[in-house]
Design an enzyme around this catalytic site. Sequence first.
Site, PDB file in Angstrom:
ATOM      1  N   TYR A 164      35.298 -26.159 -40.490  1.00 47.79           N
ATOM      2  CA  TYR A 164      33.869 -26.443 -40.532  1.00 47.79           C
ATOM      3  C   TYR A 164      33.632 -27.951 -40.626  1.00 47.79           C
ATOM      4  CZ  TYR A 164      28.980 -26.060 -41.982  1.00 47.79           C
ATOM      5  OH  TYR A 164      27.611 -26.173 -42.064  1.00 47.79           O
ATOM      6  N   LYS A 168      31.707 -30.344 -37.820  1.00 45.78           N
ATOM      7  CA  LYS A 168      30.498 -31.086 -38.150  1.00 45.78           C
ATOM      8  C   LYS A 168      30.745 -32.592 -38.088  1.00 45.78           C
ATOM      9  CE  LYS A 168      27.793 -27.556 -38.872  1.00 45.78           C
ATOM     10  NZ  LYS A 168      26.631 -27.283 -38.000  1.00 45.78           N
TER      11      LYS A 168
END
Length: 309
Positions: A164, A168
């Site tokens: 994640y 990002k």
Amino acid sequence: MRDGPLAGRVAVVSGGGRGLGRSFCLALARQGAKVVVSNRNRVTDADGRGPADHVVSEITAAGGEAVADYSDAADPAGGEAVVAAAVRRWGRLDICVANAAIGTAGMFHKQPAAQFGEVLEVNLHGSVRLARAAMAVMRPAGFGRIILVASASGLHGDVGLSAYAASKGGLLAFGRSLAAEGAGRGVLTNMLLPYALTQMTEAQMTENQMTGVGGPAGIRELMEPDPVAPVLTALASPECRLNGEYIVTGGGRLRRASAVEWGTVLLPNGPDLSPSQLHALLAESGRGEPREFRVAVDAFYDLMEGDAS
């Protein structure tokens, strides 16, 4: 809705069926934008209606205009399909919100490579594909507002969320590049880093994390998604001139973030550098003034041509 500050504008929102995405869609529509609510249908009700359909119903019931799209952000054709839905219905696209994301918790060395890749495919590649399709419409029109929904995990990293965080973090760098490329054509790109409790974040928060700030009730109140939406609608406005910004927000709070480099120091002459020397050099650099750069080439010339502290 039809007389708001975004009246006549057309927006697409990926991951628009729940949580933050739903709040974004409703806020954009409340300000007058026509909205493509994009959300893949993983769960439907007894009538076969998925999350996007329900958000569209909320908007139309309040007097707004919206259509549902069921593209999967992991689909290589998904970004083009979302943008095509807007152009086909309303003949234009002004606002692109790349919000679709997934996350799977687990220590990196234990996480299957395929699972890691799936997170990158949805969060990073899916957003890139949507932005590419949006740019193809916005640049010729001479106007556009692109908002990439990133995360503080992409700035700082996070234990057990390496995929994640990587996805990002990639969006943050990609967004700065997009901002520099689109500015001359009136297409501005900014990155929103929200703290909000969604299905994904709630599933990943441990009981200790949930009770760390005012207990479970307190953290839920602080991380309601709706307070994030006004920041997004401000970024979507034709009057907004921000470009390439990282904006952290949640719980009614906001702060500007950035990537910085500190002071320049000279390496000692010689073929070797000891760890203690490296520690000292970094400490000296850290005492210098932080410097921001919009693109990497500016940082390069500043390092090579600037004076050492």
